[in-house]
Design a protein around this motif. Structure first.
Motif, PDB file in Angstrom:
ATOM      1  N   ASP A 134      33.274  45.713  41.255  1.00 60.50           N
ATOM      2  CA  ASP A 134      33.907  44.479  41.725  1.00 60.50           C
ATOM      3  C   ASP A 134      33.883  44.316  43.247  1.00 60.50           C
ATOM      4  N   ILE A 135      32.980  44.984  43.935  1.00 62.08           N
ATOM      5  CA  ILE A 135      32.969  44.889  45.396  1.00 62.08           C
ATOM      6  C   ILE A 135      31.787  44.096  45.946  1.00 62.08           C
ATOM      7  N   ALA A 136      30.843  43.706  45.104  1.00 63.63           N
ATOM      8  CA  ALA A 136      29.688  42.943  45.593  1.00 63.63           C
ATOM      9  C   ALA A 136      30.163  41.628  46.200  1.00 63.63           C
ATOM     10  N   GLY A 137      29.766  41.383  47.425  1.00 61.32           N
ATOM     11  CA  GLY A 137      30.152  40.165  48.115  1.00 61.32           C
ATOM     12  C   GLY A 137      31.459  40.247  48.863  1.00 61.32           C
ATOM     13  N   ASP A 138      32.188  41.353  48.703  1.00 60.33           N
ATOM     14  CA  ASP A 138      33.431  41.512  49.454  1.00 60.33           C
ATOM     15  C   ASP A 138      33.100  41.620  50.947  1.00 60.33           C
ATOM     16  N   PRO A 139      33.898  40.999  51.815  1.00 60.24           N
ATOM     17  CA  PRO A 139      33.629  41.088  53.257  1.00 60.24           C
ATOM     18  C   PRO A 139      33.529  42.521  53.773  1.00 60.24           C
ATOM     19  N   TYR A 140      34.183  43.447  53.089  1.00 54.06           N
ATOM     20  CA  TYR A 140      34.198  44.840  53.523  1.00 54.06           C
ATOM     21  C   TYR A 140      33.449  45.744  52.542  1.00 54.06           C
ATOM     22  N   GLU A 141      32.482  45.186  51.862  1.00 54.25           N
ATOM     23  CA  GLU A 141      31.703  45.940  50.880  1.00 54.25           C
ATOM     24  C   GLU A 141      31.040  47.161  51.507  1.00 54.25           C
ATOM     25  N   THR A 142      30.459  46.997  52.691  1.00 54.66           N
ATOM     26  CA  THR A 142      29.783  48.122  53.349  1.00 54.66           C
ATOM     27  C   THR A 142      30.747  49.275  53.589  1.00 54.66           C
ATOM     28  N   ALA A 143      31.938  48.953  54.044  1.00 51.61           N
ATOM     29  CA  ALA A 143      32.941  49.982  54.314  1.00 51.61           C
ATOM     30  C   ALA A 143      33.378  50.682  53.031  1.00 51.61           C
ATOM     31  N   ILE A 144      33.570  49.908  51.976  1.00 49.94           N
ATOM     32  CA  ILE A 144      33.996  50.499  50.707  1.00 49.94           C
ATOM     33  C   ILE A 144      32.932  51.464  50.183  1.00 49.94           C
ATOM     34  N   ARG A 145      31.658  51.038  50.244  1.00 49.45           N
ATOM     35  CA  ARG A 145      30.575  51.901  49.778  1.00 49.45           C
ATOM     36  C   ARG A 145      30.466  53.154  50.653  1.00 49.45           C
ATOM     37  N   TYR A 146      30.721  53.009  51.935  1.00 53.32           N
ATOM     38  CA  TYR A 146      30.688  54.157  52.852  1.00 53.32           C
ATOM     39  C   TYR A 146      31.735  55.186  52.435  1.00 53.32           C
ATOM     40  N   LEU A 147      32.949  54.727  52.147  1.00 56.33           N
ATOM     41  CA  LEU A 147      34.005  55.648  51.755  1.00 56.33           C
ATOM     42  C   LEU A 147      33.724  56.280  50.400  1.00 56.33           C
ATOM     43  N   ALA A 148      33.177  55.494  49.477  1.00 57.72           N
ATOM     44  CA  ALA A 148      32.867  56.032  48.151  1.00 57.72           C
ATOM     45  C   ALA A 148      31.758  57.081  48.238  1.00 57.72           C
ATOM     46  N   GLU A 149      30.723  56.799  49.025  1.00 59.88           N
ATOM     47  CA  GLU A 149      29.607  57.735  49.162  1.00 59.88           C
ATOM     48  C   GLU A 149      30.027  59.035  49.831  1.00 59.88           C
ATOM     49  N   ASN A 150      31.073  58.956  50.649  1.00 56.38           N
ATOM     50  CA  ASN A 150      31.569  60.150  51.333  1.00 56.38           C
ATOM     51  C   ASN A 150      32.771  60.771  50.613  1.00 56.38           C
ATOM     52  N   ASN A 151      32.984  60.342  49.357  1.00 59.45           N
ATOM     53  CA  ASN A 151      34.043  60.901  48.508  1.00 59.45           C
ATOM     54  C   ASN A 151      35.434  60.782  49.118  1.00 59.45           C
ATOM     55  N   ILE A 152      35.639  59.718  49.897  1.00 59.71           N
ATOM     56  CA  ILE A 152      36.954  59.482  50.484  1.00 59.71           C
ATOM     57  C   ILE A 152      37.810  58.637  49.549  1.00 59.71           C
ATOM     58  N   VAL A 153      37.188  57.736  48.789  1.00 62.03           N
ATOM     59  CA  VAL A 153      37.914  56.931  47.820  1.00 62.03           C
ATOM     60  C   VAL A 153      37.228  57.020  46.472  1.00 62.03           C
ATOM     61  N   GLN A 154      37.980  56.693  45.448  1.00 61.15           N
ATOM     62  CA  GLN A 154      37.467  56.606  44.087  1.00 61.15           C
ATOM     63  C   GLN A 154      37.855  55.250  43.504  1.00 61.15           C
ATOM     64  N   GLY A 155      37.255  54.936  42.364  1.00 63.57           N
ATOM     65  CA  GLY A 155      37.601  53.707  41.673  1.00 63.57           C
ATOM     66  C   GLY A 155      38.573  53.972  40.546  1.00 63.57           C
ATOM     67  N   TYR A 156      38.803  52.949  39.738  1.00 66.01           N
ATOM     68  CA  TYR A 156      39.707  53.038  38.599  1.00 66.01           C
ATOM     69  C   TYR A 156      38.924  53.377  37.327  1.00 66.01           C
ATOM     70  N   PRO A 157      39.609  53.706  36.238  1.00 62.14           N
ATOM     71  CA  PRO A 157      38.909  54.123  35.007  1.00 62.14           C
ATOM     72  C   PRO A 157      37.875  53.127  34.505  1.00 62.14           C
ATOM     73  N   ASP A 158      38.078  51.824  34.778  1.00 59.74           N
ATOM     74  CA  ASP A 158      37.120  50.827  34.299  1.00 59.74           C
ATOM     75  C   ASP A 158      35.956  50.622  35.272  1.00 59.74           C
ATOM     76  N   GLY A 159      35.884  51.442  36.324  1.00 54.12           N
ATOM     77  CA  GLY A 159      34.800  51.320  37.293  1.00 54.12           C
ATOM     78  C   GLY A 159      35.067  50.350  38.416  1.00 54.12           C
ATOM     79  N   SER A 160      36.247  49.734  38.435  1.00 53.12           N
ATOM     80  CA  SER A 160      36.573  48.781  39.502  1.00 53.12           C
ATOM     81  C   SER A 160      37.177  49.507  40.704  1.00 53.12           C
ATOM     82  N   TYR A 161      37.137  48.826  41.851  1.00 48.88           N
ATOM     83  CA  TYR A 161      37.780  49.336  43.064  1.00 48.88           C
ATOM     84  C   TYR A 161      39.062  48.565  43.365  1.00 48.88           C
ATOM     85  N   GLN A 162      39.131  47.320  42.906  1.00 44.89           N
ATOM     86  CA  GLN A 162      40.271  46.435  43.140  1.00 44.89           C
ATOM     87  C   GLN A 162      40.549  46.280  44.639  1.00 44.89           C
ATOM     88  N   PRO A 163      39.580  45.686  45.364  1.00 44.58           N
ATOM     89  CA  PRO A 163      39.693  45.607  46.823  1.00 44.58           C
ATOM     90  C   PRO A 163      40.893  44.822  47.327  1.00 44.58           C
TER      91      PRO A 163
END
Length: 386
Positions: free
Chosen positions: A29-58
């Motif tokens: 659910d992050i495609a097109g979010d103004p901060y999508e790049t930042a969210i992906r950066y944190l996820a790739e660096n294992n700083i954040v995780q998503g929810y059981p359904d695969g969402s991030y809920q930005p």
């Protein structure tokens, strides 16, 4: 004439709803979010995780436990080495966030509230978040340490363009997308993106202080009153916008008076507008140090509500919002009926300010709500908890 709104009683059962984080399959659910790049950066660096359904809920707000765990994790890259201890009375060592929170306390990153609690379920605002970010991620501290406790941390962040321009106030709750953007900017030292700048001192009606927690001393730490109040305001303003009326703003003085009266209703175990000793409403408000702006003799309104409340989970904010929403909907349902006092209070075109307070009686499983509206407040205590 003065408007005195008669009380309303509504009782319904609330059902708790909790969510647990786990490793996501993908962030769906992050495609097109103004901060999508930042969210992906944190996820790739294992700083954040998503929810059981695969969402991030930005757009979801973070509570203090979630935010502290993520920021400390960004600093360390792993779980703190020291075992969790009972570092706050409301942070038990078996809680999922305890190790990170205790690390933050031991290292001077957080201090807690005047009553020595941490309030892990309380949603975090920008002022509080800025302090944790600066102290944890080694943001250069501003040399200007004047003003309120939070100003040095806000200055430190905005001096480096680390505060996204999606923030409007320092009391605004931090969304998961905004948190990701701030961490991303700090860790990558990105200082060229659009940023928010606050000018101090802030307007005199802005109060940002954990010391004000005494306003809500009848509300458990599991309920974030900032979020409840923001929702209460948004419902009023949506109803008014639908009728081409101007918006209301929250007033700290009216939050204070509403909280006091919700507490008194809980103590008396009844919804009543009758003040102690035969006081008039005007006299009662004056005793709290609140002075209203008089507009043709109409100065304020009061509405009361009650609902069953049985949530005893670690985060009961959504349940409190659900209870408040039921009461608000009942007010609005008066439209077109023979009794419209509560409805009139919501859509009074000349009201400009609003406050709301709740008190929860766990013995009777009830939530008392009081709300005050006005044509303007000329004066109120800057810190009623002192």
């Amino acid at each position: 004439m003065k408007k005195f709104i008669i009380s309303f009683l509504a009782v319904f059962l609330l059902v708790s709803n909790t969510h647990a984080l786990q490793e996501p399959k993908e962030l769906i659910d992050i495609a097109g979010d103004p901060y999508e790049t930042a969210i992906r950066y944190l996820a790739e660096n294992n700083i954040v995780q998503g929810y059981p359904d695969g969402s991030y809920q930005p757009q979801k707000s973070l509570n203090r436990a979630e935010f502290t765990k993520i920021i400390v994790g960004a600093r360390l890259g792993s779980e703190p080495p020291k075992p969790a201890e009972d570092c706050f009375p409301d942070v038990q060592k078996n809680e999922w966030f305890a190790t990170w929170v205790c690390y933050a306390k031991d290292n001077g990153i957080i201090g807690g509230y005047p009553d020595s609690t941490f309030k892990p379920a309380k949603h975090i605002n920008l002022a509080e978040a800025a302090k944790i970010l600066v102290n944890t991620l080694n943001v250069d501290l501003s040399t200007d340490t004047s003003g309120q406790w939070y100003e040095v941390y806000i200055r430190s962040m905005q001096n480096n363009a680390y505060i996204p321009d999606s923030f409007r106030t320092v009391t605004q709750l931090v969304k998961r997308s905004q948190m990701a953007e701030m961490i991303y900017r700090i860790m990558e030292e990105i200082k060229s993106k659009p940023a928010k700048t606050f000018v101090f001192p802030l307007p005199t009606d802005t109060i940002v202080s954990p010391d004000l927690s005494c306003l809500d001393d009848q509300v458990p730490a599991s309920v974030d009153m900032n979020e409840v109040r923001n929702q209460w305001l948004s419902w009023h303003n949506q109803a008014r916008a639908n009728r081409s009326m101007g918006p209301l703003t929250l007033n700290n003085g009216l939050d204070y008076s509403s909280s006091v009266w919700a507490k008194d209703n809980k103590s008396s175990k009844e919804l009543t507008h009758n003040r102690p000793g035969g006081q008039s409403l005007t006299e009662w408000f004056s005793g709290l140090g609140i002075v209203f702006r008089d507009l043709t003799g109409m100065i304020y309104g009061e509405s009361l509500g009650l609902r069953t409340f049985r949530c005893k989970e670690s985060d009961c904010t959504e349940q409190a919002i659900e209870a408040a929403r039921f009461i608000f909907d009942a007010f609005m349902a008066e439209e077109g009926t023979s009794y419209t006092s509560h409805y009139d209070n919501v859509i009074e075109p000349d009201f400009v300010e609003l406050g709301v307070g709740i008190a929860i009686d766990y013995s009777d499983e009830l939530m008392y709500l009081a709300t005050h509206s006005s044509f303007g407040v000329d004066n109120y205590p800057s810190n009623p908890c002192e």
